[in-house]
Design a protein around this motif. Structure first.
Motif, PDB file in Angstrom:
ATOM      1  N   ALA A   5      39.709  57.722  34.971  1.00 20.99           N
ATOM      2  CA  ALA A   5      40.647  57.558  33.864  1.00 20.99           C
ATOM      3  C   ALA A   5      42.095  57.583  34.333  1.00 20.99           C
ATOM      4  O   ALA A   5      42.945  56.829  33.835  1.00 20.99           O
ATOM      5  CB  ALA A   5      40.415  58.645  32.811  1.00 20.99           C
ATOM      6  N   GLU A   6      42.405  58.424  35.305  1.00 22.89           N
ATOM      7  CA  GLU A   6      43.786  58.521  35.787  1.00 22.89           C
ATOM      8  C   GLU A   6      44.221  57.224  36.462  1.00 22.89           C
ATOM      9  O   GLU A   6      45.330  56.721  36.217  1.00 22.89           O
ATOM     10  CB  GLU A   6      43.915  59.695  36.756  1.00 22.89           C
ATOM     11  CG  GLU A   6      45.344  59.942  37.204  1.00 22.89           C
ATOM     12  CD  GLU A   6      45.476  61.190  38.068  1.00 22.89           C
ATOM     13  OE1 GLU A   6      46.557  61.386  38.654  1.00 22.89           O
ATOM     14  OE2 GLU A   6      44.486  61.945  38.149  1.00 22.89           O
ATOM     15  N   SER A   7      43.354  56.659  37.280  1.00 23.21           N
ATOM     16  CA  SER A   7      43.677  55.383  37.923  1.00 23.21           C
ATOM     17  C   SER A   7      43.819  54.272  36.893  1.00 23.21           C
ATOM     18  O   SER A   7      44.675  53.385  37.029  1.00 23.21           O
ATOM     19  CB  SER A   7      42.603  55.022  38.952  1.00 23.21           C
ATOM     20  OG  SER A   7      42.547  55.979  39.985  1.00 23.21           O
ATOM     21  N   ASP A   8      42.977  54.303  35.864  1.00 20.87           N
ATOM     22  CA  ASP A   8      43.065  53.285  34.814  1.00 20.87           C
ATOM     23  C   ASP A   8      44.436  53.307  34.150  1.00 20.87           C
ATOM     24  O   ASP A   8      45.042  52.251  33.898  1.00 20.87           O
ATOM     25  CB  ASP A   8      41.972  53.516  33.768  1.00 20.87           C
ATOM     26  CG  ASP A   8      40.577  53.314  34.345  1.00 20.87           C
ATOM     27  OD1 ASP A   8      40.453  52.610  35.367  1.00 20.87           O
ATOM     28  OD2 ASP A   8      39.622  53.867  33.770  1.00 20.87           O
ATOM     29  N   ALA A  61      47.051  50.208  34.443  1.00 20.07           N
ATOM     30  CA  ALA A  61      47.458  49.577  33.183  1.00 20.07           C
ATOM     31  C   ALA A  61      48.966  49.639  33.001  1.00 20.07           C
ATOM     32  O   ALA A  61      49.601  48.654  32.577  1.00 20.07           O
ATOM     33  CB  ALA A  61      46.758  50.247  32.009  1.00 20.07           C
ATOM     34  N   ALA A  62      49.575  50.779  33.339  1.00 12.91           N
ATOM     35  CA  ALA A  62      51.023  50.920  33.171  1.00 12.91           C
ATOM     36  C   ALA A  62      51.783  50.005  34.122  1.00 12.91           C
ATOM     37  O   ALA A  62      52.714  49.289  33.705  1.00 12.91           O
ATOM     38  CB  ALA A  62      51.423  52.377  33.394  1.00 12.91           C
ATOM     39  N   LEU A  63      51.394  49.996  35.392  1.00  8.87           N
ATOM     40  CA  LEU A  63      52.108  49.174  36.366  1.00  8.87           C
ATOM     41  C   LEU A  63      51.953  47.688  36.068  1.00  8.87           C
ATOM     42  O   LEU A  63      52.939  46.927  36.065  1.00  8.87           O
ATOM     43  CB  LEU A  63      51.606  49.487  37.778  1.00  8.87           C
ATOM     44  CG  LEU A  63      51.931  50.878  38.324  1.00  8.87           C
ATOM     45  CD1 LEU A  63      51.314  51.066  39.701  1.00  8.87           C
ATOM     46  CD2 LEU A  63      53.433  51.099  38.379  1.00  8.87           C
ATOM     47  N   ALA A  64      50.705  47.251  35.827  1.00 12.60           N
ATOM     48  CA  ALA A  64      50.469  45.829  35.561  1.00 12.60           C
ATOM     49  C   ALA A  64      51.104  45.404  34.239  1.00 12.60           C
ATOM     50  O   ALA A  64      51.722  44.327  34.155  1.00 12.60           O
ATOM     51  CB  ALA A  64      48.970  45.552  35.544  1.00 12.60           C
ATOM     52  N   GLY A  65      50.957  46.235  33.212  1.00 14.66           N
ATOM     53  CA  GLY A  65      51.499  45.872  31.910  1.00 14.66           C
ATOM     54  C   GLY A  65      53.007  45.800  31.903  1.00 14.66           C
ATOM     55  O   GLY A  65      53.597  44.831  31.407  1.00 14.66           O
ATOM     56  N   ILE A  66      53.670  46.807  32.476  1.00 19.32           N
ATOM     57  CA  ILE A  66      55.130  46.804  32.505  1.00 19.32           C
ATOM     58  C   ILE A  66      55.649  45.628  33.331  1.00 19.32           C
ATOM     59  O   ILE A  66      56.595  44.936  32.941  1.00 19.32           O
ATOM     60  CB  ILE A  66      55.653  48.143  33.071  1.00 19.32           C
ATOM     61  CG1 ILE A  66      55.356  49.282  32.092  1.00 19.32           C
ATOM     62  CG2 ILE A  66      57.151  48.063  33.337  1.00 19.32           C
ATOM     63  CD1 ILE A  66      55.698  50.651  32.629  1.00 19.32           C
ATOM     64  N   CYS A 114      45.747  45.666  28.937  1.00 15.20           N
ATOM     65  CA  CYS A 114      46.162  47.043  29.219  1.00 15.20           C
ATOM     66  C   CYS A 114      45.382  48.040  28.362  1.00 15.20           C
ATOM     67  O   CYS A 114      44.941  49.087  28.853  1.00 15.20           O
ATOM     68  CB  CYS A 114      47.660  47.197  28.962  1.00 15.20           C
ATOM     69  SG  CYS A 114      48.712  46.283  30.103  1.00 15.20           S
ATOM     70  N   VAL A 115      45.212  47.723  27.082  1.00 15.71           N
ATOM     71  CA  VAL A 115      44.474  48.624  26.195  1.00 15.71           C
ATOM     72  C   VAL A 115      43.023  48.740  26.629  1.00 15.71           C
ATOM     73  O   VAL A 115      42.453  49.837  26.680  1.00 15.71           O
ATOM     74  CB  VAL A 115      44.580  48.130  24.735  1.00 15.71           C
ATOM     75  CG1 VAL A 115      43.703  48.982  23.818  1.00 15.71           C
ATOM     76  CG2 VAL A 115      46.025  48.179  24.260  1.00 15.71           C
ATOM     77  N   VAL A 116      42.397  47.616  26.972  1.00 18.44           N
ATOM     78  CA  VAL A 116      41.005  47.641  27.412  1.00 18.44           C
ATOM     79  C   VAL A 116      40.868  48.420  28.722  1.00 18.44           C
ATOM     80  O   VAL A 116      39.885  49.141  28.940  1.00 18.44           O
ATOM     81  CB  VAL A 116      40.469  46.204  27.564  1.00 18.44           C
ATOM     82  CG1 VAL A 116      39.061  46.210  28.145  1.00 18.44           C
ATOM     83  CG2 VAL A 116      40.454  45.503  26.214  1.00 18.44           C
ATOM     84  N   THR A 117      41.875  48.312  29.599  1.00 19.50           N
ATOM     85  CA  THR A 117      41.844  49.076  30.847  1.00 19.50           C
ATOM     86  C   THR A 117      41.829  50.570  30.581  1.00 19.50           C
ATOM     87  O   THR A 117      41.064  51.327  31.190  1.00 19.50           O
ATOM     88  CB  THR A 117      43.063  48.710  31.713  1.00 19.50           C
ATOM     89  OG1 THR A 117      43.018  47.322  32.025  1.00 19.50           O
ATOM     90  CG2 THR A 117      43.075  49.522  33.001  1.00 19.50           C
ATOM     91  N   VAL A 118      42.671  51.014  29.649  1.00 20.67           N
ATOM     92  CA  VAL A 118      42.735  52.441  29.344  1.00 20.67           C
ATOM     93  C   VAL A 118      41.466  52.916  28.652  1.00 20.67           C
ATOM     94  O   VAL A 118      40.932  54.003  28.953  1.00 20.67           O
ATOM     95  CB  VAL A 118      43.972  52.738  28.465  1.00 20.67           C
ATOM     96  CG1 VAL A 118      43.939  54.174  27.946  1.00 20.67           C
ATOM     97  CG2 VAL A 118      45.248  52.488  29.251  1.00 20.67           C
ATOM     98  N   LEU A 119      40.930  52.116  27.749  1.00 23.69           N
ATOM     99  CA  LEU A 119      39.788  52.564  26.947  1.00 23.69           C
ATOM    100  C   LEU A 119      38.454  52.405  27.664  1.00 23.69           C
ATOM    101  O   LEU A 119      37.541  53.214  27.466  1.00 23.69           O
ATOM    102  CB  LEU A 119      39.753  51.792  25.626  1.00 23.69           C
ATOM    103  CG  LEU A 119      40.938  51.996  24.673  1.00 23.69           C
ATOM    104  CD1 LEU A 119      40.742  51.174  23.411  1.00 23.69           C
ATOM    105  CD2 LEU A 119      41.127  53.460  24.341  1.00 23.69           C
ATOM    106  N   PHE A 120      38.315  51.379  28.503  1.00 23.61           N
ATOM    107  CA  PHE A 120      37.015  51.088  29.098  1.00 23.61           C
ATOM    108  C   PHE A 120      37.029  51.044  30.625  1.00 23.61           C
ATOM    109  O   PHE A 120      35.972  50.914  31.235  1.00 23.61           O
ATOM    110  CB  PHE A 120      36.469  49.757  28.575  1.00 23.61           C
ATOM    111  CG  PHE A 120      36.275  49.743  27.085  1.00 23.61           C
ATOM    112  CD1 PHE A 120      35.157  50.320  26.513  1.00 23.61           C
ATOM    113  CD2 PHE A 120      37.219  49.172  26.252  1.00 23.61           C
ATOM    114  CE1 PHE A 120      34.980  50.317  25.137  1.00 23.61           C
ATOM    115  CE2 PHE A 120      37.049  49.157  24.878  1.00 23.61           C
ATOM    116  CZ  PHE A 120      35.926  49.738  24.317  1.00 23.61           C
ATOM    117  N   GLY A 121      38.193  51.075  31.238  1.00 23.40           N
ATOM    118  CA  GLY A 121      38.253  51.109  32.688  1.00 23.40           C
ATOM    119  C   GLY A 121      38.641  49.786  33.304  1.00 23.40           C
ATOM    120  O   GLY A 121      38.368  48.705  32.752  1.00 23.40           O
ATOM    121  N   VAL A 122      39.253  49.865  34.484  1.00 24.15           N
ATOM    122  CA  VAL A 122      39.740  48.670  35.148  1.00 24.15           C
ATOM    123  C   VAL A 122      38.591  47.802  35.644  1.00 24.15           C
ATOM    124  O   VAL A 122      38.711  46.566  35.720  1.00 24.15           O
ATOM    125  CB  VAL A 122      40.681  49.066  36.308  1.00 24.15           C
ATOM    126  CG1 VAL A 122      39.916  49.781  37.417  1.00 24.15           C
ATOM    127  CG2 VAL A 122      41.408  47.854  36.860  1.00 24.15           C
TER     128      VAL A 122
END
Length: 451
Positions: free
Chosen positions: A50-53, A57-62, A95-103
């Motif tokens: 979860a932490e890596s996700d 998500a933050a780096l790619a999304g921003i 980004c949302v899917v990455t946080v909720l379900f994983g990269v």
């Protein structure tokens, strides 16, 4: 979360489709994306982190959203043509899917992301339709093909033969509908049928087969996803922030009304039609160039008039640059009271010219309603002060000119200097634009005049 963040841009997309946009596929894209995601309900391989996700998500999304914003300011007209800010929706969704379900889950869904990126902008469909002749039938068949591709991607849990049969059946039914009754229905209604209704029915039939149900049961998620209130609140706050950063598009409610025969009251003559415009603006659109009397020692002028039966056509083509240029050209709004309301200017960079083979130009453009038709009027002036060069003729939109060449220009970090236009060129074009507006306005009041 995505609906909250991008509800306003999507509402604008739907409004354009309702009013007659030539490429309404983005209006039904959420349906196709949902169908494709139904094929990814099984657990991915590997261990979730979860932490890596969150970090990814933050780096790619921003990075992606910041890049979209920077490009929108760097080349605003080209960004408007591509509807570049709409690309933020699939980025945020990822980004949302990455946080909720994983990269891992997001990475294996790459066909869906590629499909969404290809369909989120109306420009690819417009160019493909133009390549096929520009008819409503061509646009509808391409939309039907997109729906069939979505069915193929949605059947990931089924055997390839089943997927192929479902996709081909969907396309066959859609094509027969387009050919059979497409002429009696609007393009939006046909789009809803072939890119929403038929793909949904085909996907439902495909995913309720025994192989699909067995695959889902065999590879189901081992445990339900659990997320803290803090994580969900962070996503919700970010979604609201993105919504505030995507305000409604300001559009004027009405256009000035002029007589349908306003050109007869001017000295414009020798009309020449450019038939290629029907491939981009519909079969009922026209694009006509009128010559103006030549004056020795002064820049040459021409007037190009794009006429369409509905205003949506003008909106679809508002950011197209019809004239050749070696660098991306941007429209700029002007508020000169002597020019028609809503006027914009654009011009090629004569200072960057490396040879004399091309004719540089200066453009003043505006829109009005002529009788029951809607028009965009372009006053085009040559930047040659001696009058020995005519303004360049309008040209069809070329894929390289709206994709690879601008990308290479930006990548080379070229200075964003549009160059200077001689005051004589600007004054001559502005005088003609003001004269045309005055003539049309006086004709509307019942008084004839000559430009």
């Amino acid at each position: 979360m995505t609906a909250v963040a991008y509800a306003i841009p999507y509402a604008d997309t739907v409004a354009l489709a309702v009013h007659g946009a030539r490429a309404p596929l983005p209006a039904v894209l959420p349906v196709l994306v949902i169908l494709i995601t139904l094929g990814y309900r099984t657990a991915p391989r590997g261990v979730a982190d979860a932490e890596s996700d969150w970090i990814i998500a933050a780096l790619a999304g921003i990075g992606a959203l910041a890049g979209i914003e920077l490009l929108s300011h760097r080349t605003p007209t080209l960004a408007g043509l591509w509807h570049l800010k709409d690309f933020g929706a699939p980025v945020w969704f990822a980004c949302v899917v990455t946080v909720l379900f994983g990269v891992r889950h997001v990475v294996r869904m790459w066909p869906m992301w590629l499909f969404a990126l290809c369909c989120v902008s109306p420009l690819p469909l417009t160019l493909a339709t133009a390549a096929l002749g520009g008819s409503d039938t061509a646009a509808a068949l391409l939309t039907a093909f997109a729906g069939a591709v979505a069915v193929l991607l949605a059947g990931r849990m089924t055997p390839q033969a089943h997927r192929a049969v479902a996709a081909l059946s969907c396309f066959a039914v859609s094509a027969l509908t387009v050919v059979g009754i497409g002429g009696q229905l609007s393009l939006l209604v046909i789009t809803v049928l072939v890119a929403a209704v038929f793909p949904t029915l085909a996907t439902a039939a495909l995913l309720t087969t025994r192989p699909a149900r067995e695959s889902l049961a065999e590879h189901a998620w081992a445990e339900p996803h659990q997320h803290t209130v803090r994580a969900l609140a962070a996503l919700a706050v970010t979604a609201v922030a993105l919504a505030l950063l995507n305000p409604p598009v300001a559009r004027s409610t009405a256009l000035p009304l002029v007589p349908a025969d306003w050109t007869d009251k001017t000295t414009l003559d020798d009309p020449v039609a450019f038939d290629f415009v029907t491939r981009y603006a519909g079969p009922e659109a026209t694009f006509v160039r009128y010559r103006t009397p030549a004056r020795p020692g002064l820049p040459a002028l021409a007037v190009d008039v794009l006429t369409a039966p509905d205003r949506a056509t003008l909106t679809d083509t508002a950011d197209i640059i019809w004239y050749p240029s070696t660098r991306p050209v941007d429209y700029r709004a002007v508020t000169d009271p002597d020019l028609p309301a809503g006027s914009r200017i654009a011009f090629s960079n004569a200072d960057a010219a490396t040879d004399g083979a091309h004719s540089d130009w200066f453009l003043i453009t505006w829109e009005w309603q002529a009788g029951n038709m809607f028009q965009r009027v372009n006053v085009v002036a040559s930047q040659s002060l001696t009058g020995d060069r005519l303004p360049p003729e309008p040209q069809p939109v070329r894929v390289l000119d709206v994709s690879l060449r601008p990308a290479l220009w930006v990548a080379r970090q070229q200075p964003n200097d549009a160059g200077d236009v001689d005051d004589l060129v600007v004054a001559r074009a502005a005088a003609l634009a003001g004269a045309l507006a005055g003539t049309a306005g006086e004709s509307a009041d019942g008084t004839a005049a000559d430009a």
